[in-house]
Design an enzyme around this catalytic site. Structure first.
Site, PDB file in Angstrom:
ATOM      1  N   ASN A 109       0.843  -1.185   0.000  1.00  0.00           N
ATOM      2  CA  ASN A 109       0.000   0.000   0.000  1.00  0.00           C
ATOM      3  C   ASN A 109       0.880   1.238   0.000  1.00  0.00           C
ATOM      4  OD1 ASN A 109      -2.539   1.519   0.344  1.00  0.00           O
ATOM      5  ND2 ASN A 109      -1.692   2.017   2.361  1.00  0.00           N
ATOM      6  N   SER A 138       4.730   6.880   2.531  1.00  0.00           N
ATOM      7  CA  SER A 138       5.312   5.577   2.893  1.00  0.00           C
ATOM      8  C   SER A 138       4.726   4.474   2.022  1.00  0.00           C
ATOM      9  CB  SER A 138       4.985   5.244   4.360  1.00  0.00           C
ATOM     10  OG  SER A 138       5.360   6.288   5.243  1.00  0.00           O
TER      11      SER A 138
HETATM   12  N1  LIG Z   1      -6.326  -4.108   6.693  1.00  0.00           N
HETATM   13  C1  LIG Z   1      -5.846  -3.067   6.002  1.00  0.00           C
HETATM   14  N2  LIG Z   1      -6.606  -2.504   5.037  1.00  0.00           N
HETATM   15  C2  LIG Z   1      -6.113  -1.438   4.332  1.00  0.00           C
HETATM   16  C3  LIG Z   1      -4.850  -0.905   4.627  1.00  0.00           C
HETATM   17  C4  LIG Z   1      -4.063  -1.547   5.649  1.00  0.00           C
HETATM   18  O1  LIG Z   1      -2.900  -1.144   5.915  1.00  0.00           O
HETATM   19  N3  LIG Z   1      -4.588  -2.611   6.303  1.00  0.00           N
HETATM   20  N4  LIG Z   1      -4.398   0.252   3.965  1.00  0.00           N
HETATM   21  C5  LIG Z   1      -5.506   1.034   3.383  1.00  0.00           C
HETATM   22  C6  LIG Z   1      -5.169   2.270   2.640  1.00  0.00           C
HETATM   23  N5  LIG Z   1      -5.518   3.424   3.497  1.00  0.00           N
HETATM   24  C7  LIG Z   1      -4.490   4.292   3.779  1.00  0.00           C
HETATM   25  O2  LIG Z   1      -3.365   4.163   3.285  1.00  0.00           O
HETATM   26  C8  LIG Z   1      -6.841   3.646   3.975  1.00  0.00           C
HETATM   27  C9  LIG Z   1      -7.924   3.417   3.122  1.00  0.00           C
HETATM   28  C10 LIG Z   1      -9.233   3.604   3.595  1.00  0.00           C
HETATM   29  C11 LIG Z   1      -9.463   4.047   4.899  1.00  0.00           C
HETATM   30  C12 LIG Z   1     -10.874   4.212   5.372  1.00  0.00           C
HETATM   31  O3  LIG Z   1     -11.117   4.739   6.459  1.00  0.00           O
HETATM   32  N6  LIG Z   1     -11.831   3.751   4.549  1.00  0.00           N
HETATM   33  C13 LIG Z   1     -13.274   3.797   4.915  1.00  0.00           C
HETATM   34  C14 LIG Z   1     -14.064   4.347   3.742  1.00  0.00           C
HETATM   35  C15 LIG Z   1     -13.504   5.699   3.334  1.00  0.00           C
HETATM   36  C16 LIG Z   1     -14.071   6.123   1.968  1.00  0.00           C
HETATM   37  O4  LIG Z   1     -14.803   5.330   1.344  1.00  0.00           O
HETATM   38  O5  LIG Z   1     -13.715   7.259   1.551  1.00  0.00           O
HETATM   39  C17 LIG Z   1     -13.778   2.378   5.179  1.00  0.00           C
HETATM   40  O6  LIG Z   1     -13.175   1.406   4.635  1.00  0.00           O
HETATM   41  O7  LIG Z   1     -14.801   2.282   5.869  1.00  0.00           O
HETATM   42  C18 LIG Z   1      -8.384   4.287   5.747  1.00  0.00           C
HETATM   43  C19 LIG Z   1      -7.067   4.106   5.286  1.00  0.00           C
HETATM   44  C20 LIG Z   1      -6.340   0.144   2.494  1.00  0.00           C
HETATM   45  N7  LIG Z   1      -6.864  -0.894   3.339  1.00  0.00           N
HETATM   46  N1  GAR Z   2      -5.148   5.991   2.777  1.00  0.00           N
HETATM   47  C1  GAR Z   2      -4.831   5.721   1.405  1.00  0.00           C
HETATM   48  C2  GAR Z   2      -4.558   7.008   0.686  1.00  0.00           C
HETATM   49  O1  GAR Z   2      -4.969   8.082   1.106  1.00  0.00           O
HETATM   50  N2  GAR Z   2      -3.818   6.866  -0.411  1.00  0.00           N
HETATM   51  C3  GAR Z   2      -3.525   8.021  -1.227  1.00  0.00           C
HETATM   52  O2  GAR Z   2      -4.541   8.159  -2.227  1.00  0.00           O
HETATM   53  C4  GAR Z   2      -3.959   8.846  -3.330  1.00  0.00           C
HETATM   54  C5  GAR Z   2      -4.325   8.073  -4.573  1.00  0.00           C
HETATM   55  O3  GAR Z   2      -3.960   8.860  -5.694  1.00  0.00           O
HETATM   56  P1  GAR Z   2      -4.056   8.170  -7.161  1.00  0.00           P
HETATM   57  O4  GAR Z   2      -5.424   7.560  -7.262  1.00  0.00           O
HETATM   58  O5  GAR Z   2      -3.854   9.351  -8.074  1.00  0.00           O
HETATM   59  O6  GAR Z   2      -2.962   7.141  -7.234  1.00  0.00           O
HETATM   60  C6  GAR Z   2      -2.429   8.857  -3.118  1.00  0.00           C
HETATM   61  O7  GAR Z   2      -2.016  10.145  -2.695  1.00  0.00           O
HETATM   62  C7  GAR Z   2      -2.232   7.859  -1.997  1.00  0.00           C
HETATM   63  O8  GAR Z   2      -1.121   8.167  -1.152  1.00  0.00           O
END
Ligand SMILES: Nc1nc2c(c(=O)[nH]1)N[C@@H](CN(C=O)c1ccc(C(=O)N[C@@H](CCC(=O)O)C(=O)O)cc1)CN2
Ligand code: GAR
Length: 215
Positions: A109, A138
Site C-alpha cells: 500500500n 510511505s
Molecule cells: N487491513 C488493512 N486494510 C487497508 C490498509 C491496511 O494497511 N490494512 N491500507 C488502506 C489504505 N488506506 C491508507 O493508506 C486507507 C484506506 C481507507 C481508509 C478508510 O477509512 N476507509 C473507509 C471508507 C472511506 C471512503 O470510502 O472514503 C472504510 O473502509 O470504511 C483508511 C485508510 C487500504 N486498506
Molecule cells: N489511505 C490511502 C490514501 O490516502 N492513499 C492516497 O490516495 C492517493 C491516490 O492517488 P491516485 O489515485 O492518483 O494514485 C495517493 O495520494 C495515496 O497516497
C-alpha cells in the site's frame, strides 16, 4: 524469470497506477499488470487501465451487505488472476483480516504520511494543523493493522508556510510517483527470494530498506 504478475486496486484518479504502467512500459519494471480492480465505477484510473489495454473489474462495496461478504468476492476476483503482488494504489477500503492474510507478504500500500505518523485519512491537513515542517509518503506491506505494516520505503517533503492540503498533496504525489515504481521493481526482482526465504511472511525477516529522501 517470468514477469511479476500484478493486480492493482484503486478507488480514484489512478496517478500511482499510471506511474507503474509507465515504468512497466519503459521496461524499468519486469512486471505485467493482469488487472485493475476498483470499488468505484467512476474511478478515472479505470480509463487509464483501458487506455493501456489492461483488464478492469469494478466491485462496488455498496452491492454487499457486509465488509466480509465484499472481501470474500474481492479475494476470489484477485486470486483468479494469480498475482505475485497485489498493489493498493489509492484503494480506499479497509480490508478484513481474512483477505489480508490471504495475500500477506505480497500486498503493498502507499500511504500519504511518514508512518507511523498519521495512520488513516486526511493526513495532509493533519500535518498542516500540527504545524509539521516535514511530511511525506510511505510504501508498506499491508497487514491487519490499518497502515501499520512494515514500511519498505519512504520519501519526505517540506511543509511550506502557505501550504494547503491540496498544495501539500501535490508535492507528496510527485514523490509517490517515484517511490512506488521503485518498490514494485524491488519486489518484482526479489520475489523469488521473498517466496523462498519468506514462505511464511515474517515481518522481522524483511530486508532493511533505507528511506529515500530527496535532496
Ligand atoms: N487491513 C488493512 N486494510 C487497508 C490498509 C491496511 O494497511 N490494512 N491500507 C488502506 C489504505 N488506506 C491508507 O493508506 C486507507 C484506506 C481507507 C481508509 C478508510 O477509512 N476507509 C473507509 C471508507 C472511506 C471512503 O470510502 O472514503 C472504510 O473502509 O470504511 C483508511 C485508510 C487500504 N486498506
Ligand atoms: N489511505 C490511502 C490514501 O490516502 N492513499 C492516497 O490516495 C492517493 C491516490 O492517488 P491516485 O489515485 O492518483 O494514485 C495517493 O495520494 C495515496 O497516497
Amino acid at each position: 524469470m517470468t514477469p511479476c504478475r500484478l493486480v492493482v486496486l484503486i478507488s480514484g484518479s489512478g496517478s500511482n497506477l499510471q506511474a507503474i504502467i509507465d515504468a512497466c512500459a519503459r521496461g524499468e519494471i519486469k512486471a505485467e499488470i493482469a488487472a485493475v480492480i476498483s470499488n468505484k465505477a467512476d474511478a478515472y484510473g479505470l480509463e487509464r487501465a483501458k487506455n493501456a489495454g489492461i483488464q478492469t473489474r469494478v466491485l462496488s462495496h455498496k452491492d454487499f451487505d457486509s465488509r466480509e461478504a465484499y472481501d470474500a468476492e474481492l479475494m476470489d476476483i484477485i486470486d483468479n488472476f494469480e498475482p505475485n503482488l497485489v498493489v493498493l494504489a489509492g484503494f480506499m477500503r479497509i480490508l478484513t483480516p481474512s483477505l489480508v492474510q490471504k495475500f500477506k507478504g505480497k500486498m503493498l500500500n502507499i500511504h500519504p504520511s511518514l508512518l507511523p505518523k498519521y495512520q488513516g485519512l486526511n493526513t495532509h491537513q493533519r500535518a498542516i494543523d500540527a504545524k509539521d515542517d516535514v511530511h511525506g509518503v510511505s510504501v508498506h506491506f499491508v497487514t491487519e493493522e490499518l497502515d501499520g505494516g512494515p514500511v519498505v520505503l519512504q520519501a519526505k517533503v517540506p511543509v511550506l508556510e502557505n501550504d494547503t492540503a491540496e498544495t501539500l498533496a501535490q508535492r507528496v504525489h510527485q514523490q509517490e510517483h517515484i517511490i512506488y515504481p521503485l518498490v514494485v521493481k524491488w519486489f518484482s526482482e526479489q520475489r523469488l527470494k521473498m517466496e523462498a526465504d519468506y514462505a511464511v511472511f515474517d515481518e522481522k525477516k524483511l530486508p532493511a530498506h533505507g528511506a529515500h529522501y530527496p535532496e
